[in-house]
Design a protein around this motif. Structure first.
Motif, PDB file in Angstrom:
ATOM      1  N   LYS A  19       0.831  -1.213   0.000  1.00  0.00           N
ATOM      2  CA  LYS A  19       0.000   0.000   0.000  1.00  0.00           C
ATOM      3  C   LYS A  19       0.870   1.270   0.000  1.00  0.00           C
ATOM      4  O   LYS A  19       1.791   1.399   0.806  1.00  0.00           O
ATOM      5  CB  LYS A  19      -0.860  -0.039   1.261  1.00  0.00           C
ATOM      6  CG  LYS A  19      -1.840   1.092   1.424  1.00  0.00           C
ATOM      7  CD  LYS A  19      -2.759   0.793   2.624  1.00  0.00           C
ATOM      8  CE  LYS A  19      -3.761   1.915   2.848  1.00  0.00           C
ATOM      9  NZ  LYS A  19      -3.185   3.134   3.394  1.00  0.00           N
ATOM     10  N   ASP A  20       0.566   2.155  -0.937  1.00  0.00           N
ATOM     11  CA  ASP A  20       1.227   3.469  -1.053  1.00  0.00           C
ATOM     12  C   ASP A  20       2.746   3.421  -1.277  1.00  0.00           C
ATOM     13  O   ASP A  20       3.421   4.442  -1.141  1.00  0.00           O
ATOM     14  CB  ASP A  20       0.935   4.343   0.183  1.00  0.00           C
ATOM     15  CG  ASP A  20      -0.545   4.692   0.292  1.00  0.00           C
ATOM     16  OD1 ASP A  20      -1.193   4.832  -0.756  1.00  0.00           O
ATOM     17  OD2 ASP A  20      -1.038   4.811   1.435  1.00  0.00           O
ATOM     18  N   ALA A  21       3.289   2.280  -1.594  1.00  0.00           N
ATOM     19  CA  ALA A  21       4.733   2.206  -1.879  1.00  0.00           C
ATOM     20  C   ALA A  21       4.980   2.736  -3.286  1.00  0.00           C
ATOM     21  O   ALA A  21       4.109   2.662  -4.156  1.00  0.00           O
ATOM     22  CB  ALA A  21       5.224   0.765  -1.762  1.00  0.00           C
ATOM     23  N   ARG A  22       6.184   3.275  -3.470  1.00  0.00           N
ATOM     24  CA  ARG A  22       6.501   3.846  -4.789  1.00  0.00           C
ATOM     25  C   ARG A  22       7.831   3.305  -5.292  1.00  0.00           C
ATOM     26  O   ARG A  22       8.852   3.393  -4.607  1.00  0.00           O
ATOM     27  CB  ARG A  22       6.603   5.378  -4.706  1.00  0.00           C
ATOM     28  CG  ARG A  22       5.385   6.051  -4.133  1.00  0.00           C
ATOM     29  CD  ARG A  22       5.570   7.564  -4.067  1.00  0.00           C
ATOM     30  NE  ARG A  22       5.467   8.153  -5.401  1.00  0.00           N
ATOM     31  CZ  ARG A  22       4.310   8.507  -5.952  1.00  0.00           C
ATOM     32  NH1 ARG A  22       3.170   8.339  -5.284  1.00  0.00           N
ATOM     33  NH2 ARG A  22       4.274   9.023  -7.147  1.00  0.00           N
ATOM     34  N   TYR A  23       7.804   2.782  -6.501  1.00  0.00           N
ATOM     35  CA  TYR A  23       9.026   2.308  -7.152  1.00  0.00           C
ATOM     36  C   TYR A  23       9.338   3.246  -8.313  1.00  0.00           C
ATOM     37  O   TYR A  23       8.574   3.348  -9.275  1.00  0.00           O
ATOM     38  CB  TYR A  23       8.838   0.879  -7.665  1.00  0.00           C
ATOM     39  CG  TYR A  23      10.028   0.354  -8.437  1.00  0.00           C
ATOM     40  CD1 TYR A  23      11.257   0.177  -7.799  1.00  0.00           C
ATOM     41  CD2 TYR A  23       9.930   0.019  -9.781  1.00  0.00           C
ATOM     42  CE1 TYR A  23      12.360  -0.293  -8.501  1.00  0.00           C
ATOM     43  CE2 TYR A  23      11.033  -0.459 -10.493  1.00  0.00           C
ATOM     44  CZ  TYR A  23      12.246  -0.612  -9.843  1.00  0.00           C
ATOM     45  OH  TYR A  23      13.342  -1.078 -10.534  1.00  0.00           O
ATOM     46  N   ASN A  24      10.464   3.982  -8.209  1.00  0.00           N
ATOM     47  CA  ASN A  24      10.875   4.910  -9.276  1.00  0.00           C
ATOM     48  C   ASN A  24      12.156   4.394  -9.901  1.00  0.00           C
ATOM     49  O   ASN A  24      13.195   4.377  -9.245  1.00  0.00           O
ATOM     50  CB  ASN A  24      11.169   6.309  -8.712  1.00  0.00           C
ATOM     51  CG  ASN A  24       9.978   6.912  -8.012  1.00  0.00           C
ATOM     52  OD1 ASN A  24       8.847   6.768  -8.470  1.00  0.00           O
ATOM     53  ND2 ASN A  24      10.213   7.563  -6.891  1.00  0.00           N
ATOM     54  N   ALA A  25      12.099   4.001 -11.141  1.00  0.00           N
ATOM     55  CA  ALA A  25      13.298   3.455 -11.783  1.00  0.00           C
ATOM     56  C   ALA A  25      13.743   4.352 -12.927  1.00  0.00           C
ATOM     57  O   ALA A  25      12.921   4.900 -13.665  1.00  0.00           O
ATOM     58  CB  ALA A  25      13.016   2.056 -12.320  1.00  0.00           C
ATOM     59  N   PHE A  26      15.052   4.497 -13.047  1.00  0.00           N
ATOM     60  CA  PHE A  26      15.608   5.174 -14.220  1.00  0.00           C
ATOM     61  C   PHE A  26      16.830   4.394 -14.688  1.00  0.00           C
ATOM     62  O   PHE A  26      17.747   4.145 -13.912  1.00  0.00           O
ATOM     63  CB  PHE A  26      16.012   6.618 -13.900  1.00  0.00           C
ATOM     64  CG  PHE A  26      16.727   7.295 -15.045  1.00  0.00           C
ATOM     65  CD1 PHE A  26      16.005   7.772 -16.130  1.00  0.00           C
ATOM     66  CD2 PHE A  26      18.105   7.413 -15.061  1.00  0.00           C
ATOM     67  CE1 PHE A  26      16.656   8.363 -17.211  1.00  0.00           C
ATOM     68  CE2 PHE A  26      18.768   8.005 -16.141  1.00  0.00           C
ATOM     69  CZ  PHE A  26      18.034   8.481 -17.217  1.00  0.00           C
ATOM     70  N   THR A  27      16.824   3.993 -15.948  1.00  0.00           N
ATOM     71  CA  THR A  27      17.967   3.273 -16.507  1.00  0.00           C
ATOM     72  C   THR A  27      18.525   4.040 -17.693  1.00  0.00           C
ATOM     73  O   THR A  27      17.768   4.438 -18.581  1.00  0.00           O
ATOM     74  CB  THR A  27      17.530   1.867 -16.980  1.00  0.00           C
ATOM     75  OG1 THR A  27      17.038   1.140 -15.863  1.00  0.00           O
ATOM     76  CG2 THR A  27      18.714   1.101 -17.573  1.00  0.00           C
ATOM     77  N   LEU A  79       1.845  -4.341  -8.215  1.00  0.00           N
ATOM     78  CA  LEU A  79       1.297  -3.316  -7.329  1.00  0.00           C
ATOM     79  C   LEU A  79       0.233  -4.007  -6.483  1.00  0.00           C
ATOM     80  O   LEU A  79      -0.884  -4.238  -6.933  1.00  0.00           O
ATOM     81  CB  LEU A  79       0.722  -2.166  -8.169  1.00  0.00           C
ATOM     82  CG  LEU A  79       1.741  -1.454  -9.076  1.00  0.00           C
ATOM     83  CD1 LEU A  79       1.049  -0.475 -10.016  1.00  0.00           C
ATOM     84  CD2 LEU A  79       2.809  -0.744  -8.260  1.00  0.00           C
ATOM     85  N   GLN A  80       0.630  -4.363  -5.249  1.00  0.00           N
ATOM     86  CA  GLN A  80      -0.223  -5.257  -4.443  1.00  0.00           C
ATOM     87  C   GLN A  80      -1.150  -4.533  -3.488  1.00  0.00           C
ATOM     88  O   GLN A  80      -2.157  -5.078  -3.055  1.00  0.00           O
ATOM     89  CB  GLN A  80       0.660  -6.234  -3.661  1.00  0.00           C
ATOM     90  CG  GLN A  80       1.436  -7.162  -4.585  1.00  0.00           C
ATOM     91  CD  GLN A  80       2.368  -8.098  -3.840  1.00  0.00           C
ATOM     92  OE1 GLN A  80       2.798  -7.790  -2.732  1.00  0.00           O
ATOM     93  NE2 GLN A  80       2.689  -9.222  -4.460  1.00  0.00           N
ATOM     94  N   GLY A  81      -0.770  -3.270  -3.130  1.00  0.00           N
ATOM     95  CA  GLY A  81      -1.607  -2.542  -2.174  1.00  0.00           C
ATOM     96  C   GLY A  81      -2.164  -1.287  -2.816  1.00  0.00           C
ATOM     97  O   GLY A  81      -1.556  -0.715  -3.723  1.00  0.00           O
ATOM     98  N   PRO A  82      -3.336  -0.804  -2.341  1.00  0.00           N
ATOM     99  CA  PRO A  82      -3.937   0.385  -2.933  1.00  0.00           C
ATOM    100  C   PRO A  82      -2.993   1.584  -2.846  1.00  0.00           C
ATOM    101  O   PRO A  82      -2.258   1.732  -1.869  1.00  0.00           O
ATOM    102  CB  PRO A  82      -5.183   0.633  -2.067  1.00  0.00           C
ATOM    103  CG  PRO A  82      -5.439  -0.649  -1.362  1.00  0.00           C
ATOM    104  CD  PRO A  82      -4.136  -1.357  -1.237  1.00  0.00           C
ATOM    105  N   GLY A  83      -3.020   2.417  -3.872  1.00  0.00           N
ATOM    106  CA  GLY A  83      -2.219   3.645  -3.852  1.00  0.00           C
ATOM    107  C   GLY A  83      -0.761   3.450  -4.230  1.00  0.00           C
ATOM    108  O   GLY A  83       0.013   4.405  -4.210  1.00  0.00           O
ATOM    109  N   ALA A  84      -0.372   2.241  -4.587  1.00  0.00           N
ATOM    110  CA  ALA A  84       1.036   2.016  -4.960  1.00  0.00           C
ATOM    111  C   ALA A  84       1.298   2.580  -6.350  1.00  0.00           C
ATOM    112  O   ALA A  84       0.382   2.753  -7.157  1.00  0.00           O
ATOM    113  CB  ALA A  84       1.352   0.522  -4.931  1.00  0.00           C
ATOM    114  N   ASP A  85       2.574   2.884  -6.609  1.00  0.00           N
ATOM    115  CA  ASP A  85       2.940   3.490  -7.895  1.00  0.00           C
ATOM    116  C   ASP A  85       4.241   2.901  -8.418  1.00  0.00           C
ATOM    117  O   ASP A  85       5.184   2.675  -7.657  1.00  0.00           O
ATOM    118  CB  ASP A  85       3.112   5.010  -7.736  1.00  0.00           C
ATOM    119  CG  ASP A  85       3.647   5.664  -9.007  1.00  0.00           C
ATOM    120  OD1 ASP A  85       2.837   5.880  -9.926  1.00  0.00           O
ATOM    121  OD2 ASP A  85       4.858   5.942  -9.086  1.00  0.00           O
ATOM    122  N   ALA A  86       4.293   2.682  -9.718  1.00  0.00           N
ATOM    123  CA  ALA A  86       5.550   2.289 -10.376  1.00  0.00           C
ATOM    124  C   ALA A  86       5.803   3.250 -11.521  1.00  0.00           C
ATOM    125  O   ALA A  86       4.947   3.425 -12.390  1.00  0.00           O
ATOM    126  CB  ALA A  86       5.463   0.866 -10.907  1.00  0.00           C
TER     127      ALA A  86
END
Lengths: 345, 249
Positions: free
Chosen positions: A158-166, A182-189
């Motif tokens: 929930k609400d976790a954010r994964y920001n990737a740049f390659t 994205l397993q929990g509500p509000g999560a972002d990739a």
């Protein structure tokens, strides 16, 4: 020590749908490699040997191969800078396990490089707990005969954010495979990538984002500049599960071909089972426009420099989104160096 | 001095310019007037070195040397400037970067020292002030979202910054209201100098009320049909181009 020849038959071929643009066995067969180690100290015995998502996507051969041969593993729970440098004539199975605890924020910077010919088959296994934020940056500066395959798997609570740049500006062949759940509500990739390729280089970016909970957002944005006979591949998939209402999923690939022999293959896909979602995808492949080039030349700007300015402008939209202010100048510098060497003509 | 000798030019196998002869002395302003499709813009592009046109005969001498083999950027460094009828938008390239790159490329080619950031900004600011151009425009990408008037003022700005010895203005009056026209004309007039010449290409006489030419030419069907003084422009305004359009002319 396992010889490369002994495992070649376990490597995915182009007969598999998700590998139809990337011929890994053909490149590997040309190399004579011995198993090497990076000297990392993590205990490989405690790793989870089961590939995640195996039943659904059935594209985990390289994950399995890594786990069967892992000699190097690192456990990360905060900021980290990791150099993965391959020696000539070796093949490796590095394993990074990243676990960011509830509410924590971390930046992990990977630098991938090597000498002459080698193969790194890396796994990055990321678990983001509730509200955790991970900025995952990778500079891919592989040698011209180097092969880098990477399988990043991410779960976001929930609400976790994964920001990737390659930033890929050198490789023989690379496959950057990313699977986000994205397993929990509000999560972002948010997955951004810049590919700068020349010669016979080949870079494959294959992303799957699974929206498994409501109100999650995802954004895939890749820009590629292809010179010489290089080839870029983008396969992006957004899978929206039935429960994942109010999903916002976006994917975009733009490629600029600097040579008539360069090639870009794109396959954006949406698989949607919920009815209240916003999803879009797009892909463009084009060349530099003559009009602005002539305009700049008529003002005295030499053509190679005019080309550089246009390409920098093409990439700036993406580079400007890099949040980490220490990484951004480094990326800009790397891009400028590459353009000096390859954008002319 | 620019000398155009028996210039023939084609695009995709169709001849557009059919033998142009023109000598422009330093310090003079020449105007070329003509109906649509007469080859006015082709002449402008050919002078600037656009690749789409094939020169099938004749020559263009600039300071006594042929420029036909020179790339557009080499012509710019030699002192030639084209103000575009339709200035090109370049998303992502900021005005300041664009101008500084252009100016320093030209200075370098001429063997002059490149301007540093401070020297450049000073020059840019004083030139902007003269032309009534706000500094916010310099922070935007080249011509992107500019109004018609802003685009033409931007052409005048670039001309002033690059200080060419020969400038071609291609239909600079198109799409301009009278106030913007005055600003651009004033910019040109301020640059008039004994060592600098201009070729003003226009469909209408209006622009020539503000930029007064020494010589006026009528271009029709790829050839110069008539040459005269400023009074020729007024005559055309009254009579139109009809007499130059028929085969018999």
């Amino acid at each position: 020590m396992t010889a490369l020849a002994d495992i070649l038959d376990r490597i995915p071929t182009r007969k598999s749908e998700r590998w139809k643009f990337t011929n890994l066995p053909a490149r590997l067969k040309k190399l004579t490699l011995e198993q090497g180690t990076l000297g990392w100290s993590g205990n490989v015995d405690i790793l989870n040997k089961t590939a995640p998502g195996a039943d659904k996507y059935a594209d985990t051969a390289l994950w399995d191969l890594n786990l069967q041969n892992t000699k190097d593993c690192r456990f990360i729970d905060g900021d980290a800078a990791i150099d993965v440098h391959a020696q000539a004539g070796k093949w490796y199975s590095p394993y990074l396990r990243v676990n960011i605890k509830k509410g924590q924020q971390a930046t992990v910077i990977e630098k991938q490089s090597g000498d002459k010919s080698y193969w790194k088959n890396q796994v990055v296994d990321i678990v983001l707990e509730e509200g955790a934020i991970l900025n995952h940056i990778r500079f891919q500066d592989e040698a011209t005969d180097g092969i880098f395959t990477n399988f990043t798997h991410v779960t976001c609570a929930k609400d976790a954010r994964y920001n990737a740049f390659t930033l890929t500006r050198g490789d023989g062949l690379s496959r950057n495979q990313i699977h986000v759940e994205l397993q929990g509500p509000g999560a972002d990739a948010t997955i951004y990538g810049v590919n700068l390729l020349f010669g016979k280089q080949h870079a494959d970016t294959t992303i799957t984002v699974e929206h498994q909970a409501p109100n999650c957002t995802s954004n895939q944005f890749i820009r590629s500049v292809l010179a010489g006979e290089s080839r870029g591949v983008f396969q992006g998939k957004v899978h929206v599960h039935r429960i994942a209402q109010k999903t916002d999923g976006y994917q975009l690939s733009n490629a600029l071909l600097l040579s008539p022999l360069a090639e870009m293959d794109t396959k954006p896909e949406l698989e949607i089972y919920a009815d209240d979602v916003k999803c879009s995808h797009g892909a463009t492949t084009g060349q530099l426009d003559e009009e602005p080039l002539f305009y700049m030349q008529s003002r005295g700007i030499p053509r190679p420099q005019a080309r550089m300015l246009l390409i920098q402008a093409f990439l700036a939209e993406l580079v400007d989104k890099i949040g980490d202010q220490t990484v951004k100048p480094e990326a800009e510098q790397a891009i400028e160096e590459w353009l000096h060497d390859h954008a002319g003509a | 001095m620019i000398e155009i000798k028996n210039l023939h030019a084609s695009v995709d196998g169709t001849e557009i310019l059919k033998g142009i002869d023109l000598v422009i002395e330093p310090g003079t302003v020449h105007a070329i007037m003509g109906p649509n499709g007469s080859g006015k813009s082709t002449l402008a592009y050919v002078l600037a070195g656009r690749e789409d046109y094939e020169i099938t005969d004749g020559d263009i001498l600039f300071g006594g040397k042929s420029i036909l083999e020179l790339a557009p950027e080499e012509r710019a460094a030699a002192g030639l400037f084209l103000a575009f009828q339709y200035p090109v938008e370049i998303p992502g390239v900021q005005m300041t970067t664009f101008l500084k790159t252009a100016l320093n490329a030209i200075r370098k080619k001429r063997g002059e020292e490149e301007l540093d950031a401070i020297g450049f900004l000073k020059l840019m600011k004083s030139t902007c002030d003269k032309l009534g151009i706000g500094e916010d425009m310099m922070k935007r990408p080249v011509n992107v979202g500019f109004s018609g008037g802003e685009k033409k003022r931007n052409e005048a700005l670039q001309m002033a910054m690059l200080a060419p010895s020969f400038a071609v203005l291609d239909e600079t009056d198109s799409g301009l209201d009278i106030d913007a026209l005055k600003v651009v004309a004033n910019g040109v007039n301020a640059m008039r100098a004994p060592e600098r010449s201009f070729l003003v290409i226009t469909h209408y006489q209006r622009l020539l009320d503000y930029i007064e030419p020494d010589t006026v030419h009528v271009l029709a069907r790829g050839k110069i049909m008539k040459t005269g003084g400023p009074e020729l422009a007024k005559e055309l305004e009254e009579k139109g181009y009809a007499e130059f359009l028929s085969e018999a002319a």
